[in-house]
Design a protein around this motif. Structure first.
Motif, PDB file in Angstrom:
ATOM      1  N   PHE A 183      44.053  42.057  50.630  1.00 56.93           N
ATOM      2  CA  PHE A 183      45.476  42.170  50.882  1.00 56.93           C
ATOM      3  C   PHE A 183      45.881  43.167  49.718  1.00 56.93           C
ATOM      4  CE2 PHE A 183      44.639  38.413  48.064  1.00 56.93           C
ATOM      5  CZ  PHE A 183      45.635  38.879  46.993  1.00 56.93           C
ATOM      6  N   ASN A 184      47.195  43.723  50.118  1.00 60.64           N
ATOM      7  CA  ASN A 184      48.013  44.570  48.994  1.00 60.64           C
ATOM      8  C   ASN A 184      48.826  43.580  48.257  1.00 60.64           C
ATOM      9  OD1 ASN A 184      50.026  46.259  47.683  1.00 60.64           O
ATOM     10  ND2 ASN A 184      49.090  47.663  48.854  1.00 60.64           N
ATOM     11  N   VAL A 185      48.745  43.829  46.942  1.00 66.67           N
ATOM     12  CA  VAL A 185      49.213  42.690  45.996  1.00 66.67           C
ATOM     13  C   VAL A 185      51.009  42.800  46.370  1.00 66.67           C
ATOM     14  CG1 VAL A 185      49.978  42.303  43.668  1.00 66.67           C
ATOM     15  CG2 VAL A 185      47.781  42.731  44.271  1.00 66.67           C
ATOM     16  N   ILE A 187      48.355  37.808  36.629  1.00 62.83           N
ATOM     17  CA  ILE A 187      47.354  38.700  37.140  1.00 62.83           C
ATOM     18  C   ILE A 187      47.759  39.698  37.925  1.00 62.83           C
ATOM     19  CG2 ILE A 187      45.022  39.055  38.192  1.00 62.83           C
ATOM     20  CD1 ILE A 187      44.213  36.327  36.647  1.00 62.83           C
ATOM     21  N   LEU A 188      48.276  39.183  38.977  1.00 63.18           N
ATOM     22  CA  LEU A 188      48.568  40.007  40.207  1.00 63.18           C
ATOM     23  C   LEU A 188      49.695  40.903  39.961  1.00 63.18           C
ATOM     24  CD1 LEU A 188      48.358  38.000  43.365  1.00 63.18           C
ATOM     25  CD2 LEU A 188      46.672  39.413  42.463  1.00 63.18           C
ATOM     26  N   GLY A 234      48.833  28.549  39.006  1.00 61.91           N
ATOM     27  CA  GLY A 234      49.935  29.365  39.572  1.00 61.91           C
ATOM     28  C   GLY A 234      50.634  30.389  38.620  1.00 61.91           C
ATOM     29  N   LYS A 235      50.819  30.122  37.266  1.00 60.28           N
ATOM     30  CA  LYS A 235      51.023  31.114  36.375  1.00 60.28           C
ATOM     31  C   LYS A 235      50.125  32.084  36.227  1.00 60.28           C
ATOM     32  CE  LYS A 235      55.021  28.200  34.738  1.00 60.28           C
ATOM     33  NZ  LYS A 235      56.079  29.022  35.269  1.00 60.28           N
ATOM     34  N   PHE A 295      38.278  39.845  38.454  1.00 59.09           N
ATOM     35  CA  PHE A 295      38.735  38.832  37.467  1.00 59.09           C
ATOM     36  C   PHE A 295      38.354  37.408  38.213  1.00 59.09           C
ATOM     37  CE2 PHE A 295      42.129  39.515  40.705  1.00 59.09           C
ATOM     38  CZ  PHE A 295      42.437  38.367  41.054  1.00 59.09           C
ATOM     39  N   SER A 296      38.162  36.512  37.522  1.00 56.29           N
ATOM     40  CA  SER A 296      37.774  35.192  38.020  1.00 56.29           C
ATOM     41  C   SER A 296      38.655  34.075  37.407  1.00 56.29           C
ATOM     42  CB  SER A 296      36.244  34.845  37.640  1.00 56.29           C
ATOM     43  OG  SER A 296      35.329  35.795  38.198  1.00 56.29           O
TER      44      SER A 296
END
Length: 377
Positions: free
Chosen positions: A6-8, A81-82, A75-76, A111-112
């Motif tokens: 997906f596109n962020v 990251i996004l 969530g945070k 990222f992980s």
């Protein structure tokens, strides 16, 4: 292993809205720090909760969806990251065996994050009774919350005061809040008149603020509520929360219906004056003295301990006797900012009784009033 690309930019705004319900301090239950990401009915969805309020959204952009995406991630951390990848396409690979989600983007960017199984997410409680339902206009909900949220109390002894009280009939919907020093009431007649449902409840402040971020003029919101909880649902989002418990006091009884002194002044001029004089007043009390004489209002602030003071006069429409009253400057400014009119009417009785603040001209199909208790001079 499942994956989705997906596109962020297509998901970030809604992700931030969902994550907004998560408490800033780490929860005792780790799952309440997570966003639940899953596919239902062919649509990517996200949901978060703090244990009292649940916020869920659908991502309606055309995305290549797989049938089985179902995991929870902090969530945070995920939103952070996004936030740094706006406009970039990201591929998420969900490794259920290793309990990790791996993101890939650009030239070898990755990222992980650790994940939990989607079944661990705590969904909102089911209703024991059949809920009542009513449709309302989104802009009406948004406006009512924005006007009344500033008067909500933070009272451990009377939790019913820690929310916005909402009553509705076929003809109107009323919003009210009070912290004991100030009270705000807003009524809108801009409602859908297609049902006879009437109701009353008190919505906690936090979910009310979240709801106001979602509600818009285009939305028709369906409210489904019982004595203990309520859900607000539109096309692509839903907010569910527990309600404040108790009987809200009869706030209408304390709003003065008439007053012996009436002042009409320019709202913006009064706000500008308060902005200039308050910094030189007492930092703790924030007291502002208002001296009235014919067609003039003198605003004064003073800090005796630091020998600072300021005063300014503004013109007004007033034809009563000389009069002095004091108000908390911050609360006074908040009330003035809520008035959607160039002129404000201030109704006064004695200097130990509440002042009344109303727009000189009410908005169409609405009624707004605030009252503010004076300070001892």
């Amino acid at each position: 292993m499942e994956s989705i690309r997906f596109n962020v930019s297509d998901v970030l705004t809604k992700l931030k809205q969902v994550v907004g319900v998560i408490e800033s301090k780490p929860s005792t239950l780790e799952i309440f720090s997570c966003v639940h990401i899953f596919v239902k009915d062919g649509t990517l969805q996200m949901k978060s909760s703090d244990g009292e309020t649940w916020v869920g959204v659908k991502i309606l952009n055309p995305l290549p969806i797989v049938e089985k995406i179902d995991f929870c991630v902090n969530g945070k951390d995920f939103a952070q990251i996004l936030s740094n990848l706006v406009g970039i396409e990201v591929t998420l690979e969900v490794d259920y065996e290793k309990k990790m989600v791996n993101g890939k983007y650009g030239r070898k960017g990755k990222f992980s994050l650790p994940i939990k199984d989607g079944s661990e997410f705590v969904d909102e409680p089911t209703n024991d009774t059949t809920p009542s339902t009513k449709q309302v206009i989104g802009e009406t909900i948004k406006r009512g919350i924005e006007l009344t949220e500033g008067s909500v109390a933070n009272d451990e002894l009377r939790p019913i005061m820690n929310g916005i009280h909402i009553e509705f009939t076929k003809e109107k919907i009323d919003f009210a809040s009070s912290d004991g020093k100030k009270l705000t009431s807003f009524t809108s007649y801009n409602v859908k008149n297609d049902d006879e449902v009437e109701g009353v409840f008190t919505l906690p402040l936090k979910p009310a603020r979240i709801l106001s971020q979602f509600a818009s003029m285009e939305d028709i919101i369906e409210m489904s509520y019982t004595e203990k909880s309520i859900s607000f649902k539109a096309y692509d989002w839903v907010v569910t929360t527990r309600l404040c418990v108790g009987n809200y006091p009869n706030y209408r009884a304390v709003i003065p219906k008439e007053w012996v002194r009436s002042v009409v002044c320019d709202k913006n001029e009064m706000l500008s004056t308060l902005n200039r004089i308050l910094p030189l007043g007492n930092k703790e009390s924030r007291l502002v003295k208002i001296k009235l004489c014919k067609d003039e209002m003198m605003l004064q602030a003073e800090d005796i301990d630091y020998s600072t003071s300021a005063e300014e006069a503004i013109t007004c429409e007033y034809d009563g006797d000389d009069f002095i009253i004091g108000f908390k400057g911050d609360a006074l400014m908040q009330i003035l900012k809520n008035i959607n009119c160039d002129k404000v009417v201030i109704g006064l009785n004695e200097n130990n009784r509440a002042g009344v603040f109303i727009p000189h001209a009410q908005e169409e199909k609405t009624s707004y009033v605030s009252i503010l208790m004076p300070m001892r001079l």
